[in-house]
Design a protein around this motif. Sequence first.
Motif, PDB file in Angstrom:
ATOM      1  N   VAL A  78       2.620   5.563   1.315  1.00  0.00           N
ATOM      2  CA  VAL A  78       2.943   6.973   1.549  1.00  0.00           C
ATOM      3  C   VAL A  78       1.720   7.807   1.189  1.00  0.00           C
ATOM      4  CG1 VAL A  78       4.538   8.853   1.036  1.00  0.00           C
ATOM      5  CG2 VAL A  78       5.324   6.470   0.899  1.00  0.00           C
ATOM      6  N   ASP A  79       1.133   8.461   2.202  1.00  0.00           N
ATOM      7  CA  ASP A  79      -0.057   9.292   1.983  1.00  0.00           C
ATOM      8  C   ASP A  79      -0.136  10.298   3.114  1.00  0.00           C
ATOM      9  OD1 ASP A  79      -2.723  10.346   1.647  1.00  0.00           O
ATOM     10  OD2 ASP A  79      -3.129   8.585   0.409  1.00  0.00           O
ATOM     11  N   ASP A  80      -0.361  11.594   2.786  1.00  0.00           N
ATOM     12  CA  ASP A  80      -0.419  12.612   3.830  1.00  0.00           C
ATOM     13  C   ASP A  80      -1.758  12.619   4.551  1.00  0.00           C
ATOM     14  OD1 ASP A  80      -1.899  15.443   2.483  1.00  0.00           O
ATOM     15  OD2 ASP A  80      -1.447  13.686   1.255  1.00  0.00           O
ATOM     16  N   ASP A  81      -2.790  11.988   3.989  1.00  0.00           N
ATOM     17  CA  ASP A  81      -4.109  11.909   4.617  1.00  0.00           C
ATOM     18  C   ASP A  81      -4.154  10.661   5.485  1.00  0.00           C
ATOM     19  OD1 ASP A  81      -6.864  11.381   5.165  1.00  0.00           O
ATOM     20  OD2 ASP A  81      -7.402  12.768   3.549  1.00  0.00           O
ATOM     21  N   GLY A  82      -4.210  10.841   6.814  1.00  0.00           N
ATOM     22  CA  GLY A  82      -4.145   9.711   7.727  1.00  0.00           C
ATOM     23  C   GLY A  82      -5.296   8.735   7.549  1.00  0.00           C
ATOM     24  N   ALA A  83      -6.506   9.261   7.310  1.00  0.00           N
ATOM     25  CA  ALA A  83      -7.665   8.369   7.173  1.00  0.00           C
ATOM     26  C   ALA A  83      -7.538   7.514   5.919  1.00  0.00           C
ATOM     27  CB  ALA A  83      -8.947   9.193   7.140  1.00  0.00           C
ATOM     28  N   VAL A  84      -7.138   8.156   4.800  1.00  0.00           N
ATOM     29  CA  VAL A  84      -6.960   7.391   3.564  1.00  0.00           C
ATOM     30  C   VAL A  84      -5.831   6.388   3.722  1.00  0.00           C
ATOM     31  CG1 VAL A  84      -6.355   7.572   1.123  1.00  0.00           C
ATOM     32  CG2 VAL A  84      -7.861   9.266   2.167  1.00  0.00           C
ATOM     33  N   ARG A  85      -4.745   6.813   4.379  1.00  0.00           N
ATOM     34  CA  ARG A  85      -3.621   5.906   4.572  1.00  0.00           C
ATOM     35  C   ARG A  85      -4.027   4.686   5.386  1.00  0.00           C
ATOM     36  NH1 ARG A  85      -0.577   9.295   6.669  1.00  0.00           N
ATOM     37  NH2 ARG A  85      -0.563   8.647   8.848  1.00  0.00           N
ATOM     38  N   GLU A  86      -4.871   4.895   6.398  1.00  0.00           N
ATOM     39  CA  GLU A  86      -5.302   3.768   7.221  1.00  0.00           C
ATOM     40  C   GLU A  86      -6.119   2.767   6.400  1.00  0.00           C
ATOM     41  OE1 GLU A  86      -7.723   2.802  11.362  1.00  0.00           O
ATOM     42  OE2 GLU A  86      -7.585   4.859  10.606  1.00  0.00           O
ATOM     43  N   ILE A  87      -6.976   3.280   5.487  1.00  0.00           N
ATOM     44  CA  ILE A  87      -7.751   2.372   4.626  1.00  0.00           C
ATOM     45  C   ILE A  87      -6.811   1.560   3.748  1.00  0.00           C
ATOM     46  CG2 ILE A  87      -9.422   2.273   2.746  1.00  0.00           C
ATOM     47  CD1 ILE A  87     -10.623   2.968   5.461  1.00  0.00           C
ATOM     48  N   THR A  88      -5.846   2.230   3.128  1.00  0.00           N
ATOM     49  CA  THR A  88      -4.897   1.536   2.255  1.00  0.00           C
ATOM     50  C   THR A  88      -4.100   0.509   3.039  1.00  0.00           C
ATOM     51  OG1 THR A  88      -4.712   3.575   0.960  1.00  0.00           O
ATOM     52  CG2 THR A  88      -3.057   1.880   0.571  1.00  0.00           C
ATOM     53  N   VAL A  89      -3.613   0.918   4.222  1.00  0.00           N
ATOM     54  CA  VAL A  89      -2.818   0.020   5.056  1.00  0.00           C
ATOM     55  C   VAL A  89      -3.646  -1.190   5.479  1.00  0.00           C
ATOM     56  CG1 VAL A  89      -1.754  -0.185   7.331  1.00  0.00           C
ATOM     57  CG2 VAL A  89      -1.165   1.746   5.850  1.00  0.00           C
ATOM     58  N   THR A  90      -4.888  -0.944   5.894  1.00  0.00           N
ATOM     59  CA  THR A  90      -5.734  -2.045   6.367  1.00  0.00           C
ATOM     60  C   THR A  90      -5.996  -3.043   5.240  1.00  0.00           C
ATOM     61  OG1 THR A  90      -6.776  -0.593   7.983  1.00  0.00           O
ATOM     62  CG2 THR A  90      -7.946  -2.622   7.393  1.00  0.00           C
ATOM     63  N   ARG A  91      -6.323  -2.558   4.041  1.00  0.00           N
ATOM     64  CA  ARG A  91      -6.643  -3.467   2.932  1.00  0.00           C
ATOM     65  C   ARG A  91      -5.422  -4.279   2.516  1.00  0.00           C
ATOM     66  NH1 ARG A  91     -10.864  -0.882  -1.311  1.00  0.00           N
ATOM     67  NH2 ARG A  91     -10.409  -2.938  -2.204  1.00  0.00           N
TER      68      ARG A  91
ATOM     69  N   GLU B 233      -3.900 -12.871  12.447  1.00  0.00           N
ATOM     70  CA  GLU B 233      -3.396 -11.875  11.510  1.00  0.00           C
ATOM     71  C   GLU B 233      -3.968 -10.485  11.769  1.00  0.00           C
ATOM     72  OE1 GLU B 233      -1.022 -12.175   9.295  1.00  0.00           O
ATOM     73  OE2 GLU B 233      -0.693 -14.200  10.038  1.00  0.00           O
ATOM     74  N   ARG B 234      -5.216 -10.434  12.180  1.00  0.00           N
ATOM     75  CA  ARG B 234      -5.835  -9.133  12.404  1.00  0.00           C
ATOM     76  C   ARG B 234      -5.112  -8.365  13.502  1.00  0.00           C
ATOM     77  NH1 ARG B 234     -10.596  -6.813  11.056  1.00  0.00           N
ATOM     78  NH2 ARG B 234     -11.449  -5.215  12.451  1.00  0.00           N
ATOM     79  N   SER B 235      -4.811  -9.054  14.582  1.00  0.00           N
ATOM     80  CA  SER B 235      -4.081  -8.395  15.683  1.00  0.00           C
ATOM     81  C   SER B 235      -2.676  -7.997  15.249  1.00  0.00           C
ATOM     82  CB  SER B 235      -4.015  -9.325  16.897  1.00  0.00           C
ATOM     83  OG  SER B 235      -5.309  -9.605  17.385  1.00  0.00           O
ATOM     84  N   LYS B 236      -2.049  -8.834  14.416  1.00  0.00           N
ATOM     85  CA  LYS B 236      -0.704  -8.482  13.945  1.00  0.00           C
ATOM     86  C   LYS B 236      -0.727  -7.204  13.104  1.00  0.00           C
ATOM     87  CE  LYS B 236       1.502 -13.040  13.980  1.00  0.00           C
ATOM     88  NZ  LYS B 236       2.174 -14.089  13.181  1.00  0.00           N
ATOM     89  N   ARG B 237      -1.773  -7.085  12.259  1.00  0.00           N
ATOM     90  CA  ARG B 237      -1.874  -5.881  11.444  1.00  0.00           C
ATOM     91  C   ARG B 237      -2.035  -4.641  12.322  1.00  0.00           C
ATOM     92  NH1 ARG B 237      -5.038  -9.333   8.203  1.00  0.00           N
ATOM     93  NH2 ARG B 237      -6.971  -8.462   9.051  1.00  0.00           N
ATOM     94  N   ARG B 238      -2.837  -4.792  13.385  1.00  0.00           N
ATOM     95  CA  ARG B 238      -2.994  -3.654  14.300  1.00  0.00           C
ATOM     96  C   ARG B 238      -1.667  -3.302  14.971  1.00  0.00           C
ATOM     97  NH1 ARG B 238      -7.170  -0.982  12.527  1.00  0.00           N
ATOM     98  NH2 ARG B 238      -9.034  -2.288  12.291  1.00  0.00           N
ATOM     99  N   LEU B 239      -0.904  -4.307  15.297  1.00  0.00           N
ATOM    100  CA  LEU B 239       0.403  -4.050  15.917  1.00  0.00           C
ATOM    101  C   LEU B 239       1.351  -3.380  14.923  1.00  0.00           C
ATOM    102  CD1 LEU B 239       0.911  -7.331  17.968  1.00  0.00           C
ATOM    103  CD2 LEU B 239       0.428  -5.048  18.866  1.00  0.00           C
TER     104      LEU B 239
END
Length: 580
Positions: free
Chosen positions: A451-464, A226-232
């Motif tokens: 949907v978030d204009d801050d890439g770093a914050v968006r990555e945290i949200t997406v990852t979680r 799953e981890r690799s799928k999320r990265r993809l």
Amino acid sequence: MTEATAPEDGAAPLRILLLEDSDLDAELLEAALEDARLACAIERVIARDAFAAATARGGHDIILADYVLPAFDGMAALAMARATCPEIPFVFVSGTLGEDVAVEALKHGATDYVTKQRLDRLPRVVLRALSEARAHVLRRAAEQALRDVNESLEQRVAERTRELAEANAALQHQIGERERVEGALRQAQRLEAVGQLTSGVAHDFNNLLTVIAGNIEFLERAVADERSKRRLDMMRGAAERGARLTAQLLAFSRRQKLAPVPVQLNQTVASMRDLLQSSMGGSVRIEMTLQPDLWPALVDATQIELIILNLAINARDAMAVGGCLTIETANVRLKAEPSRPEEPNPGEYAMVAVSDTGTGIPADVLARVFEPFFTTKEVGKGSGLGLAQVYGFAKQSGGGVRIDTRVGEGTSVRVYLPRVVAEAALPEARPAEIDCAAFRDPGDQRVVLVVDDDGAVREITVTRLGEAGYAIREASSGLAAIQALEADPCVDLAVLDFAMPGMNGVEVATVIRSRWPQIEILFVTGYADHTALSQVDAGGEDRVVQKPFRGEDLERKVAEILKPRPRPELKLVTGGAARR
């Protein structure tokens, strides 16, 4: 004094008006003239009335007058003659004319005087007076001729000066027109060169994205954890954002794929009122002036909505609180050739204009507003592709754009779109329907759009959320989110940042509520205007996650919103939207 000469034989007799009351003196005077061999025609008068009538009638060469007359005097006769016939010589012939009186008479306009004791001088005085009168007439004629020549010369000089001024003005106009045309040509060549460059870059970039997206798809088949799928998934989202960027570049370079159909712009504008009002917020008033008999336009229906909303958001950013946004439609017949490369050629167009009461555009900025990536906004507030996309769309559609602006007063952007020649009744266009159930299996992951204009914050949200087992899509702005939903509206939940440049989270939620009401909404924000949230029926605190995240608050609220429940088969409607 020069001696006067008698007229030549055969010449016309001298016409003499004689004012004399003495018969004897009249005869002596006539005899003196005859002795000098002067042919004369004498008209003798005595009374005032007769003298006045004779002078008024005219036709005399000289006036001879006695100074002392019964009930009439010579000075009165002189005044009368000077008023009636000033050009005729006046000579006093008197026996009592003293030196003082003679001088006074000469001052009042008498030509000369002769005493009756010296009538032998009369012929010479008469001839000299006539000669001086003729010289005076000739002098006056010469002076008049000179004045006429001067006036004619001045007139010719004035006409020539006017001709030279007109020629100079025409030359200056031609120079100015040539400079304007050369400037427009340079601008067109620059935009064309930039368009070719961006078109090539977009083409090569699309090729790279095709390779990247294709290999991501291949890897997804081979990867099990799953981890690799999320990265993809994150890589695929980045590739999709790159594809949207290249689409904007292709719009500017007029290489995008358009599907022009007859469109009623009035219906398009009217249907966007709610969307525009949510995008403007409560600080800007919206007015619409729609021409009733507007020609249908031949354009891509989805793209024209993008253009209108794009211009409206630009206008909102240029206005302070209390501004007014006006959208106008009109039938326009253009006859003048374009003065700038973005302007339309002569022809008939359906025009839609977006006007604001904002700050206006300075001349140095106006010259570059259509160049891609050119922006006066702060970093992160705009891509600089908005007006470039408007320019490319209008030109590729066969129309053009014209900007009228006054610094400190506002700006009006007019988009000219080709009219449909055949004005047959247009069928109402119905958006395509998508059956999400046909593409989803019961065991598929629930889809979340972050949907978030801050890439770093968006990555945290997406990852979680990815680690929580959800299929993730991403968008870096409200407009990008709407565009992503147009491409595929099969989304279960939209996680929206509240504060974003362009369209904020509430504005995006309003659009989603109106167009895709089956999509759930969750706000992620460090602060929130709960009054604004109430406008979209966000559901209170259960629909808001505060940043920074506390424990499992994000995952818990997402799970609560997406918990299994009976779900009816949904048919989702796609339509036009907007992006910057």
